[in-house]
Design a protein around this motif. Structure first.
Motif: not given
Ligand code: ARG
Length: 563
Positions: A117, A120, A122, A131, A157, A307, A311, A329, A331, A335, A338-339
């Protein structure tokens, strides 16, 4: 050939008191190569054998079968092993010369999938440096696991769903200009988004309108869907331009929207397993027993999903579609909560494969030592920054090699490679300061430094008109070439370590060490001079270039033959 194991075996033969694994763990690499390639400390044997470590060391040194080594000697409490340089260099060189870029390929993965992943960004929002980090780190990790026999699946994603699209639709219908968006998608859409948010603070009815439009979008309304699709397409045109520059591609662009019709199943599964609880009108999963304080919020009181709901659907979809061995992932560290929740909810649902999911986090980038902030104007705009890196690379090439044939392509490889390399050489959890000058410098621990070492070797090989003869034995035994041989021999292990730790920096640091070792060799040895060793020196140069190029490829960095 694992020389450490070879030594442990020989020691085990004369020291039956110790297990071979224990010996393996005790073996040290001496700081100074005058003390051999590996050393065994005899301290731990003193108790068992009731003798002074010095005595034990000299006993062992005497008993060891030295025919496999250049020399074995006891120095104080240590036994120092000097490997047979001529023999080992011959083996290592023939391995690299035969395999070429396939050297160090391994089949740990046996073709199994690993999902990444990555990137990703936005839709309708700027592509951030976070990113970029995700893109560059994950792309490198994907290359690394592919070298180990896995099949990487690169998944973008995209953040292409959520109430903000309702906001955007309302704003566009009120103030939007089609041509302006097409000319400059992200900037224009962002402007609309900022404006509607500001005006909604004064006029809450705009909020209500936006919610209504998002509801329409979720229900598949034609106008809402076609506007959303258009925002997405236009944003992707811009993102793809960047991906092109970075030479990164994806196997899937299934973003959050893709899971719109796959979330009911998640909610039903959670319900059936009795995991959903009501909290202030919302549906949550409590995760106390995982040491996670905040429950996962699955559905808001107005029925909207979140969100994490998307996921959860994505994780399940990926397991079913790719039957992944691992799901990674990449990221930002912000975050991580979240994970943790994501993994814990899946575990609660009885999906033990949640253990195969890893959040590969990374730290923040600063500029001029300060945090990036759109509000304070401390931003890094990626496209102009890449262009600037390329133009800096171009002027250095102009100074060094004005007659170079394909200057533009090389400058691009150097400029983009410089940014990627600088990012990847840092332990990923550490952030770094975005310093373009340091990145593009040909000196220091940089991409251009490694690329230049590679190009220099190619030029030596061209001058010598060297071609590989796999039937020939190439072998060297001087101290400088030995440093290079040891590094090349280490490459397969380095790749495994980088993969185990999800840490491309291990490869980047390795590439720097190898380039440095070669430059040192080059300073001491007249490679092209007539000598019985000339062919072996060229073979060593060739092998070094092969491994440097391959290490750079694993980082997603090109290695031009001339620069
Ligand atoms: N779009 C999200 C951002 O810019 C990151 C996504 C990360 N991937 C996921 N599967 N949540 O913060």
């Amino acid at each position: 050939m694992d020389t450490k194991k070879l030594i442990a075996e020989e020691i085990a033969k004369v020291v039956p008191e110790l297990e071979q694994d224990t010996i393996l763990n005790l073996l040290e690499t001496p700081k100074n190569s005058d003390m051999g390639d590996l050393a065994f400390p005899a301290f731990s044997l003193a108790k068992v054998l009731r003798k002074a470590p010095q005595m034990i060391a000299s006993d062992i040194a005497e008993k060891i079968d030295a025919s496999n080594f250049e020399k074995v000697e006891a120095v104080g409490p240590y036994i120092n092993f000097f490997l047979d340089k001529a023999k080992i260099s011959a083996t290592v060189l023939s391995q690299v010369l035969e395999a070429g870029s396939d050297y160090a390929n391994q089949d740990l993965g046996q073709g199994r999938n690993i999902a990444f992943d990555m990137s990703s960004p936005n839709i309708a929002k700027p592509f951030s440096i976070g990113h970029l980090r995700s893109t560059v780190i994950a792309d490198s990790l994907a290359n690394i696991v592919a070298k180990l026999g896995y099949n990487p699946v690169r998944i973008n994603h995209l953040g292409d769903w959520g109430k903000q699209f309702g906001m955007l639709i309302v704003a566009y219908k009120k103030w939007g200009d089609k041509e302006a968006v097409e000319a400059n998608p992200i900037a224009e859409l962002l402007k609309l988004y900022v404006r509607i948010n500001a005006e909604a603070e004064e006029d809450p009815s705009l909020d209500e309108e936006a919610r209504e439009w998002f509801r329409k979008l979720e229900a598949g309304d034609e106008e809402a869907t076609s506007l959303w699709q258009w925002f997405r397409d236009e944003s992707l045109v811009e993102f793809n331009r960047l991906y092109n520059e970075l030479n990164v591609s994806f196997d899937s662009y299934n973003g959050e929207a893709f899971y719109n019709d796959k979330m009911d199943e998640i909610v039903e599964l959670l319900e059936a397993k009795g995991l959903l609880e009501e909290s202030q009108g919302a549906q949550v999963v409590k995760l106390d027993k995982y040491g996670i304080e905040h429950p996962a919020l699955i559905k808001k009181s107005d029925g909207a999903t979140l969100y994490i709901t998307r996921d959860l659907a994505a994780a399940l979809y990926r397991k079913r579609t790719y039957d992944f061995a691992k799901s990674i992932y990449v990221v930002g560290n912000e975050q991580s909560a979240h994970f943790k929740q994501l993994k814990a909810v899946l575990k609660e649902m009885g999906y033990d494969w949640s253990d195969d999911m890893t959040h590969v986090a990374f730290g923040l980038v600063t500029k001029g030592g300060k945090k990036l902030s759109t509000r304070k104007g401390n931003v890094i705009l990626l496209e102009p920054t890449i262009a600037e890196a390329v133009s800096r690379a171009a002027s250095q090439i102009e100074a060094k090699n004005p007659n170079l044939a394909n200057k533009e392509a090389v400058a691009h490889a150097v400029g983009v490679g410089a940014i990627k390399f600088y990012d990847l050489k840092t332990d990923r959890m550490n952030g770094y300061d975005f310093d373009l000058e340091a990145m593009v410098s040909f000196e220091g621990e940089t991409g251009p430094y490694v690329q230049y070492a590679h190009a220099r070797i190619q030029s030596i090989l061209r001058k010598a008109e060297f071609t590989v003869d796999v039937n020939k034995v190439y072998s060297l035994k001087d101290a400088e070439s030995w440093e290079i041989i040891k590094l090349i021999q280490d490459f397969p292990r380095i790749i495994v370590r980088a993969s185990d730790n999800f840490e491309p920096s291990i490869i980047a640091k390795y590439a720097i060490s190898l380039a440095q070792a070669f430059n040192k060799y080059y300073a001491h040895t007249r490679i092209l001079d007539e000598s019985p060793e000339r062919d072996s020196r060229l073979a060593l140069s060739y092998a070094t270039a092969t491994v440097l190029k391959e290490a750079l490829r694993l980082l997603g960095v090109e290695a031009p033959n001339e620069m």
